[in-house]
Structure formats: structure tokens, C-alpha cells
Write a protein that holds these residues in place. Structure first.
Motif, PDB file in Angstrom:
ATOM      1  N   LEU A  34      41.373  61.983  14.960  1.00  0.00           N
ATOM      2  CA  LEU A  34      40.803  61.621  16.261  1.00  0.00           C
ATOM      3  C   LEU A  34      40.673  62.848  17.162  1.00  0.00           C
ATOM      4  O   LEU A  34      39.612  63.081  17.760  1.00  0.00           O
ATOM      5  CB  LEU A  34      41.671  60.559  16.934  1.00  0.00           C
ATOM      6  N   VAL A  35      41.728  63.639  17.243  1.00  0.00           N
ATOM      7  CA  VAL A  35      41.684  64.853  18.074  1.00  0.00           C
ATOM      8  C   VAL A  35      40.638  65.827  17.542  1.00  0.00           C
ATOM      9  O   VAL A  35      39.870  66.414  18.309  1.00  0.00           O
ATOM     10  CB  VAL A  35      43.087  65.508  18.146  1.00  0.00           C
ATOM     11  N   GLY A  36      40.571  65.983  16.228  1.00  0.00           N
ATOM     12  CA  GLY A  36      39.567  66.872  15.636  1.00  0.00           C
ATOM     13  C   GLY A  36      38.154  66.393  15.891  1.00  0.00           C
ATOM     14  O   GLY A  36      37.257  67.188  16.171  1.00  0.00           O
ATOM     15  N   GLY A  37      37.936  65.097  15.830  1.00  0.00           N
ATOM     16  CA  GLY A  37      36.605  64.548  16.107  1.00  0.00           C
ATOM     17  C   GLY A  37      36.186  64.752  17.552  1.00  0.00           C
ATOM     18  O   GLY A  37      35.054  65.130  17.833  1.00  0.00           O
ATOM     19  N   VAL A  38      37.116  64.499  18.469  1.00  0.00           N
ATOM     20  CA  VAL A  38      36.807  64.709  19.896  1.00  0.00           C
ATOM     21  C   VAL A  38      36.532  66.183  20.159  1.00  0.00           C
ATOM     22  O   VAL A  38      35.581  66.537  20.879  1.00  0.00           O
ATOM     23  CB  VAL A  38      37.968  64.188  20.779  1.00  0.00           C
ATOM     24  N   TRP A  39      37.344  67.067  19.573  1.00  0.00           N
ATOM     25  CA  TRP A  39      37.138  68.500  19.761  1.00  0.00           C
ATOM     26  C   TRP A  39      35.779  68.937  19.213  1.00  0.00           C
ATOM     27  O   TRP A  39      35.073  69.736  19.843  1.00  0.00           O
ATOM     28  CB  TRP A  39      38.252  69.276  19.071  1.00  0.00           C
ATOM     29  N   ALA A  40      35.388  68.407  18.047  1.00  0.00           N
ATOM     30  CA  ALA A  40      34.097  68.769  17.459  1.00  0.00           C
ATOM     31  C   ALA A  40      32.943  68.299  18.339  1.00  0.00           C
ATOM     32  O   ALA A  40      31.958  69.029  18.526  1.00  0.00           O
ATOM     33  CB  ALA A  40      33.970  68.169  16.060  1.00  0.00           C
ATOM     34  N   VAL A  41      33.044  67.115  18.910  1.00  0.00           N
ATOM     35  CA  VAL A  41      31.977  66.611  19.788  1.00  0.00           C
ATOM     36  C   VAL A  41      31.888  67.440  21.056  1.00  0.00           C
ATOM     37  O   VAL A  41      30.788  67.805  21.511  1.00  0.00           O
ATOM     38  CB  VAL A  41      32.202  65.115  20.110  1.00  0.00           C
ATOM     39  N   VAL A  42      33.022  67.768  21.646  1.00  0.00           N
ATOM     40  CA  VAL A  42      33.019  68.582  22.872  1.00  0.00           C
ATOM     41  C   VAL A  42      32.425  69.959  22.592  1.00  0.00           C
ATOM     42  O   VAL A  42      31.598  70.462  23.366  1.00  0.00           O
ATOM     43  CB  VAL A  42      34.448  68.699  23.450  1.00  0.00           C
ATOM     44  N   ARG A  43      32.811  70.556  21.502  1.00  0.00           N
ATOM     45  CA  ARG A  43      32.278  71.875  21.154  1.00  0.00           C
ATOM     46  C   ARG A  43      30.785  71.815  20.870  1.00  0.00           C
ATOM     47  O   ARG A  43      30.031  72.696  21.277  1.00  0.00           O
ATOM     48  CB  ARG A  43      33.017  72.432  19.948  1.00  0.00           C
ATOM     49  N   TRP A  44      30.337  70.772  20.178  1.00  0.00           N
ATOM     50  CA  TRP A  44      28.909  70.607  19.890  1.00  0.00           C
ATOM     51  C   TRP A  44      28.116  70.459  21.179  1.00  0.00           C
ATOM     52  O   TRP A  44      27.070  71.084  21.340  1.00  0.00           O
ATOM     53  CB  TRP A  44      28.713  69.381  18.994  1.00  0.00           C
ATOM     54  N   ARG A  45      28.606  69.648  22.120  1.00  0.00           N
ATOM     55  CA  ARG A  45      27.907  69.468  23.398  1.00  0.00           C
ATOM     56  C   ARG A  45      27.830  70.785  24.169  1.00  0.00           C
ATOM     57  O   ARG A  45      26.808  71.108  24.767  1.00  0.00           O
ATOM     58  CB  ARG A  45      28.637  68.417  24.248  1.00  0.00           C
ATOM     59  N   ARG A  46      28.913  71.562  24.138  1.00  0.00           N
ATOM     60  CA  ARG A  46      28.921  72.852  24.830  1.00  0.00           C
ATOM     61  C   ARG A  46      27.925  73.815  24.192  1.00  0.00           C
ATOM     62  O   ARG A  46      27.216  74.533  24.892  1.00  0.00           O
ATOM     63  CB  ARG A  46      30.339  73.430  24.794  1.00  0.00           C
ATOM     64  N   ASP A  47      27.872  73.830  22.857  1.00  0.00           N
ATOM     65  CA  ASP A  47      26.926  74.699  22.156  1.00  0.00           C
ATOM     66  C   ASP A  47      25.489  74.305  22.442  1.00  0.00           C
ATOM     67  O   ASP A  47      24.623  75.172  22.635  1.00  0.00           O
ATOM     68  CB  ASP A  47      27.188  74.676  20.652  1.00  0.00           C
ATOM     69  N   VAL A  48      25.211  73.015  22.482  1.00  0.00           N
ATOM     70  CA  VAL A  48      23.853  72.550  22.783  1.00  0.00           C
ATOM     71  C   VAL A  48      23.467  72.945  24.203  1.00  0.00           C
ATOM     72  O   VAL A  48      22.354  73.423  24.444  1.00  0.00           O
ATOM     73  CB  VAL A  48      23.739  71.023  22.580  1.00  0.00           C
ATOM     74  N   ALA A  49      24.380  72.791  25.151  1.00  0.00           N
ATOM     75  CA  ALA A  49      24.094  73.173  26.537  1.00  0.00           C
ATOM     76  C   ALA A  49      23.843  74.671  26.640  1.00  0.00           C
ATOM     77  O   ALA A  49      22.933  75.118  27.355  1.00  0.00           O
ATOM     78  CB  ALA A  49      25.252  72.766  27.449  1.00  0.00           C
ATOM     79  N   ARG A  50      24.621  75.472  25.910  1.00  0.00           N
ATOM     80  CA  ARG A  50      24.432  76.922  25.935  1.00  0.00           C
ATOM     81  C   ARG A  50      23.073  77.304  25.340  1.00  0.00           C
ATOM     82  O   ARG A  50      22.378  78.172  25.872  1.00  0.00           O
ATOM     83  CB  ARG A  50      25.550  77.610  25.166  1.00  0.00           C
ATOM     84  N   GLU A  51      22.692  76.650  24.241  1.00  0.00           N
ATOM     85  CA  GLU A  51      21.397  76.941  23.624  1.00  0.00           C
ATOM     86  C   GLU A  51      20.244  76.553  24.538  1.00  0.00           C
ATOM     87  O   GLU A  51      19.250  77.286  24.639  1.00  0.00           O
ATOM     88  CB  GLU A  51      21.272  76.214  22.287  1.00  0.00           C
ATOM     89  N   GLU A  52      20.357  75.409  25.214  1.00  0.00           N
ATOM     90  CA  GLU A  52      19.309  75.002  26.156  1.00  0.00           C
ATOM     91  C   GLU A  52      19.196  76.001  27.305  1.00  0.00           C
ATOM     92  O   GLU A  52      18.095  76.333  27.738  1.00  0.00           O
ATOM     93  CB  GLU A  52      19.604  73.607  26.696  1.00  0.00           C
ATOM     94  N   ARG A  53      20.340  76.465  27.802  1.00  0.00           N
ATOM     95  CA  ARG A  53      20.323  77.447  28.892  1.00  0.00           C
ATOM     96  C   ARG A  53      19.694  78.757  28.428  1.00  0.00           C
ATOM     97  O   ARG A  53      18.873  79.342  29.137  1.00  0.00           O
ATOM     98  CB  ARG A  53      21.750  77.701  29.372  1.00  0.00           C
ATOM     99  N   ASP A  54      20.069  79.219  27.246  1.00  0.00           N
ATOM    100  CA  ASP A  54      19.500  80.455  26.715  1.00  0.00           C
ATOM    101  C   ASP A  54      17.991  80.326  26.510  1.00  0.00           C
ATOM    102  O   ASP A  54      17.235  81.255  26.805  1.00  0.00           O
ATOM    103  CB  ASP A  54      20.158  80.836  25.383  1.00  0.00           C
ATOM    104  N   ARG A  55      17.554  79.180  26.006  1.00  0.00           N
ATOM    105  CA  ARG A  55      16.126  78.957  25.789  1.00  0.00           C
ATOM    106  C   ARG A  55      15.356  78.969  27.113  1.00  0.00           C
ATOM    107  O   ARG A  55      14.285  79.564  27.224  1.00  0.00           O
ATOM    108  CB  ARG A  55      15.929  77.610  25.080  1.00  0.00           C
TER     109      ARG A  55
END
Length: 112
Positions: A34-55
Motif C-alpha cells: 500500500l505504501v509503495g503504491g501510494v508513493w509510486a502514484v505521488v511520484r508519477w503525478r509529480r513527474d507528469v507535472a514537471r514534464e508539463e511545466r517543462d513542455r
């Protein structure tokens, strides 16, 4: 072997220890998953936001480069792109303030 608390007393102590260890291991495994899944989702959302900002910033930089070019054709493309990007509001939060100022200077529009 019988069910219930009186039946549990009839079990050998090693069997009780094995069952408790298996139950604790299963609970710990579920918690880690459960903790690993939540961490993976949070990290994925942060990476997507960073990519959108960079774009968005790379598009802004390209538009500013085109608008400031000495070639009339490229300058016109940059001005049209700046006008369009000003209306699209692609930049978010603090980036929007600086981006809107730059695009406003290029297009001659004031901040709304």
C-alpha cells in the motif's frame, strides 16, 4: 483439532507461532504494498507535472525566440504564437505571472 479458544490451546506452540508469523508477514506485506503504491502514484503525478511545466516553458522560449528573430516571417510566426499562447494560459501558478508578462510585452496586451 477443534475451533475456538479451547481448541487453540490444544495446538502445539510451534504451530501457533508459525500461524502468527504468517499472519504478521501477510499484514506487513500488505502495508508495504500500500505504501509503495501510494508513493509510486505521488511520484508519477509529480513527474507528469514537471514534464508539463517543462513542455510549456520550452514552447514559451520557442515563441520568444521566433518573435525576436530578425526574419520577418519568423517574427510573424512568433507574434501569432505569442498571441495564441497568451489566450491559452498554458503556464500554471508562479510561472503564469512571468510568462504572461513576457507574452504581454510581445503582443502589446495588458494583463487581465
Amino acid at each position: 483439532m477443534t475451533a475456538g479458544t479451547e481448541g487453540l490451546a490444544a495446538w502445539p506452540p510451534a504451530a501457533v507461532a508459525v500461524v502468527l508469523a504468517a499472519a504478521c508477514t501477510a499484514a506487513f506485506t500488505m502495508l508495504v504494498a500500500l505504501v509503495g503504491g501510494v508513493w509510486a502514484v505521488v511520484r508519477w503525478r509529480r513527474d507528469v507535472a514537471r514534464e508539463e511545466r517543462d513542455r510549456a516553458w520550452s514552447r514559451l522560449v520557442w515563441i520568444v525566440d521566433q518573435a525576436c528573430d530578425a526574419d520577418v516571417g519568423r517574427s510573424e510566426i512568433g507574434l501569432v504564437g505569442a498571441d495564441t499562447m497568451y489566450d491559452m494560459q498554458m503556464l500554471r501558478e508562479d510561472d503564469a505571472v512571468l510568462g504572461t508578462m513576457v507574452l504581454g510585452l510581445i503582443t502589446g496586451r495588458e494583463h487581465r
